[in-house]
Design an enzyme around this catalytic site. Sequence first.
Site, PDB file in Angstrom:
ATOM      1  N   LYS A  76      50.423  46.474 -13.177  1.00 49.81           N
ATOM      2  CA  LYS A  76      51.694  47.111 -12.823  1.00 49.81           C
ATOM      3  C   LYS A  76      52.897  46.451 -13.497  1.00 49.81           C
ATOM      4  O   LYS A  76      53.898  47.118 -13.768  1.00 49.81           O
ATOM      5  CB  LYS A  76      51.884  47.100 -11.305  1.00 49.81           C
ATOM      6  N   ASP A 113      55.762  53.991  -5.827  1.00 51.92           N
ATOM      7  CA  ASP A 113      55.280  53.288  -4.636  1.00 51.92           C
ATOM      8  C   ASP A 113      56.381  53.175  -3.583  1.00 51.92           C
ATOM      9  O   ASP A 113      56.151  53.366  -2.391  1.00 51.92           O
ATOM     10  CB  ASP A 113      54.785  51.883  -4.994  1.00 51.92           C
TER      11      ASP A 113
END
Length: 286
Positions: A76, A113
């Site tokens: 990420k 997210d």
Amino acid sequence: MCAVIQTYHLGLIGWPVEHSLSPVMHKAALQAAGLNGDYSLFPIAPLPAGEAELFRLVDRMKHGDLTGLNVTIPHKQTVCAFLDNLTPAARTIGAVNTVFLNSNGQLWGDNTDWSGFRQDLANQYEGQSGLVQILGAGGAARAIVYSLMMDGWQINISSRRPDQAKQLAAEFSSAHHPVSAFPVEQFSLLPDVTLIVNTTPAGMSPDIHSSPWPVDLPFPRRAFIYDLIYNPAETRLMSVARSAGLTAVNGLGMLAGQAARAFEIWTGHSIPIDVFQQAACERISL
């Protein structure tokens, strides 16, 4: 003349990825939207071992072989260096979970997210913004801190690596919105802690017997527990918290929310979160 039917080639980068629910969720969304497409898993080892493979995959997307990519642990943050630009949210968070190609052929990184978490927390938690204890200081924690700051939460971060927690707190802290970093054993004793968010993999299948919460440490008596883990549906952390009379939920709603937003970025189609959540639930129950 026959119309050209677009096929969406989507996928997930991570290590490991074989237990991911993303394929079943996005395939259900493609079907619900009436779109042609597929969703593949791309297991790429952590850098530096996986650097060449990660570059090749991102390059494939730039040449149109792939429409969109999700990114999970451990890429990420490292994937950012392979992209042309980041959205403001991804830049602030410093982590990417969604990669897309813009109209100019540039690869952009976004982070969905935080919005998936924010929406699900609003649906599940009925209290007001207050004092929150975040467990973990990795890429997932960065998105959670970003989300909670937008709603005025007072934030403390604890991690097995104290220096990482202090660094994350320093990055997000400001004069108007300080973020602290103290060991959970100290901070959890404060009576005003009303939310605990686990962003670590402790308790995730197959290691279902572990927990990020210290053994024999009492929970704050009014705390709401949000565990980002969704497999198993009830983690060790959640089970112990519920035994103490607290409300505890898993991260399936966040998972569905972030997937729905990513799907919209790639395809322009807004599909109800229930489609994603139902597909994930059916897979978990198999």
